[in-house]
Write a protein that holds these residues in place. Sequence first.
Motif, PDB file in Angstrom:
ATOM      1  N   THR A   1       1.681   4.074   1.465  1.00  0.00           N
ATOM      2  CA  THR A   1       1.795   2.778   2.125  1.00  0.00           C
ATOM      3  C   THR A   1       1.140   2.900   3.488  1.00  0.00           C
ATOM      4  O   THR A   1       1.467   3.808   4.257  1.00  0.00           O
ATOM      5  N   ILE A   2       0.199   2.021   3.781  1.00  0.00           N
ATOM      6  CA  ILE A   2      -0.485   2.025   5.070  1.00  0.00           C
ATOM      7  C   ILE A   2      -0.149   0.749   5.816  1.00  0.00           C
ATOM      8  O   ILE A   2      -0.219  -0.349   5.258  1.00  0.00           O
ATOM      9  N   VAL A   3       0.229   0.884   7.073  1.00  0.00           N
ATOM     10  CA  VAL A   3       0.469  -0.271   7.930  1.00  0.00           C
ATOM     11  C   VAL A   3      -0.491  -0.202   9.106  1.00  0.00           C
ATOM     12  O   VAL A   3      -0.630   0.835   9.754  1.00  0.00           O
TER      13      VAL A   3
ATOM     14  N   ILE B   1      -7.498  -3.652   7.329  1.00  0.00           N
ATOM     15  CA  ILE B   1      -6.769  -3.772   6.061  1.00  0.00           C
ATOM     16  C   ILE B   1      -7.717  -4.252   4.958  1.00  0.00           C
ATOM     17  O   ILE B   1      -7.664  -3.763   3.819  1.00  0.00           O
ATOM     18  N   HIS B   2      -8.592  -5.174   5.279  1.00  0.00           N
ATOM     19  CA  HIS B   2      -9.580  -5.655   4.303  1.00  0.00           C
ATOM     20  C   HIS B   2     -10.489  -4.510   3.861  1.00  0.00           C
ATOM     21  O   HIS B   2     -10.749  -4.341   2.653  1.00  0.00           O
ATOM     22  N   PHE B   3     -10.951  -3.718   4.813  1.00  0.00           N
ATOM     23  CA  PHE B   3     -11.763  -2.548   4.478  1.00  0.00           C
ATOM     24  C   PHE B   3     -11.003  -1.595   3.559  1.00  0.00           C
ATOM     25  O   PHE B   3     -11.543  -1.120   2.548  1.00  0.00           O
ATOM     26  N   LEU B   4      -9.757  -1.308   3.893  1.00  0.00           N
ATOM     27  CA  LEU B   4      -8.968  -0.351   3.113  1.00  0.00           C
ATOM     28  C   LEU B   4      -8.715  -0.843   1.691  1.00  0.00           C
ATOM     29  O   LEU B   4      -8.734  -0.055   0.740  1.00  0.00           O
ATOM     30  N   ASN B   5      -8.485  -2.147   1.541  1.00  0.00           N
ATOM     31  CA  ASN B   5      -8.324  -2.717   0.197  1.00  0.00           C
ATOM     32  C   ASN B   5      -9.587  -2.510  -0.639  1.00  0.00           C
ATOM     33  O   ASN B   5      -9.516  -2.122  -1.814  1.00  0.00           O
TER      34      ASN B   5
ATOM     35  N   ASN C   1      -1.433   3.212  -6.741  1.00  0.00           N
ATOM     36  CA  ASN C   1      -0.233   3.411  -5.926  1.00  0.00           C
ATOM     37  C   ASN C   1      -0.552   3.573  -4.445  1.00  0.00           C
ATOM     38  O   ASN C   1      -0.041   4.469  -3.762  1.00  0.00           O
ATOM     39  N   VAL C   2      -1.428   2.696  -3.966  1.00  0.00           N
ATOM     40  CA  VAL C   2      -1.742   2.603  -2.540  1.00  0.00           C
ATOM     41  C   VAL C   2      -1.583   1.141  -2.137  1.00  0.00           C
ATOM     42  O   VAL C   2      -2.196   0.261  -2.742  1.00  0.00           O
ATOM     43  N   THR C   3      -0.745   0.876  -1.143  1.00  0.00           N
ATOM     44  CA  THR C   3      -0.538  -0.498  -0.687  1.00  0.00           C
ATOM     45  C   THR C   3      -0.802  -0.598   0.812  1.00  0.00           C
ATOM     46  O   THR C   3      -0.607   0.369   1.557  1.00  0.00           O
ATOM     47  N   PHE C   4      -1.245  -1.777   1.241  1.00  0.00           N
ATOM     48  CA  PHE C   4      -1.643  -1.984   2.630  1.00  0.00           C
ATOM     49  C   PHE C   4      -0.897  -3.179   3.205  1.00  0.00           C
ATOM     50  O   PHE C   4      -0.749  -4.201   2.541  1.00  0.00           O
ATOM     51  N   HIS C   5      -0.459  -3.025   4.446  1.00  0.00           N
ATOM     52  CA  HIS C   5       0.302  -4.086   5.105  1.00  0.00           C
ATOM     53  C   HIS C   5      -0.283  -4.363   6.483  1.00  0.00           C
ATOM     54  O   HIS C   5      -0.408  -3.446   7.306  1.00  0.00           O
ATOM     55  N   HIS C   6      -0.643  -5.616   6.699  1.00  0.00           N
ATOM     56  CA  HIS C   6      -1.128  -6.051   8.007  1.00  0.00           C
ATOM     57  C   HIS C   6       0.092  -6.404   8.846  1.00  0.00           C
ATOM     58  O   HIS C   6       0.706  -7.463   8.667  1.00  0.00           O
ATOM     59  N   ASP C   7       0.466  -5.507   9.760  1.00  0.00           N
ATOM     60  CA  ASP C   7       1.678  -5.729  10.544  1.00  0.00           C
ATOM     61  C   ASP C   7       1.692  -4.780  11.734  1.00  0.00           C
ATOM     62  O   ASP C   7       1.008  -3.744  11.733  1.00  0.00           O
TER      63      ASP C   7
END
Length: 238
Positions: A97-99, A106-110, A120-126
């Motif tokens: 999980t990346i915050v 976050i767009h780049f990481l997606n 199993n990699v999720t991204f959170h803009h926060d």
Amino acid sequence: MKPEQFVNALNEQGISLNEKQKEQFAEYFQILVEWNQKINLTAITSEHDVYLKHFYDSISAAFYHNFTGNLTICDVGAGAGFPSIPLKICFPDLNITIVDSLQKRIHFLNQLAAQLSLKNVTFHHDRAENFGKNKQFRETFDIVISRAVARMSVLSELCLPLTRKNGVFLAMKGQHADAEINDAQNAITILGGDLDTIHTFQLPEENSERSIILIHKNRKTPRKYPRKPGLPNKSPIT
């Protein structure tokens, strides 16, 4: 560090890369350089430096702590994906999980995760302060990791609230880690952690100092932490 030197250096540390993983790192480098022309991700763009100062440096966390198995990892302020994406490539069973506070990153990481076929990699803009208050994530991660984000007195308030009891907060630092730890000791204790070990080593070739700080989460973090966004940095716990 050339790609073949990178592979050999990891072998020396007991981390063996297969052909798919080598291709993923090569593609990661290409995607990073391409995107860096559109948004500011890193000042380091040569193949030699990216493999040494980003890829190898990120994976060095695994020289001092076990990352095998389906552990849950939260990477606070990953930027262009360091250190968690290189670790994920090496250890595919990890749940990452990346915050990060910047939507462009976050767009780049997606896009990166999709192109590298990472599961199993999720991204959170926060903001990390808000994320640490979220009941869905608070005190749930086996390992919370961060690289070059903030000084330890600040970073502890961002990361320890996300670390589960009996989990580990792992901070990746350059030189002067001892001084940072001295300033942060009280904050670490208040937030439920205890300093375990500081591993200090030199990055190959350039011999610059790096430190891996391991903090065990032995007590629950008081509910008031983390404080409001910006406050940990403005007024660190003393």
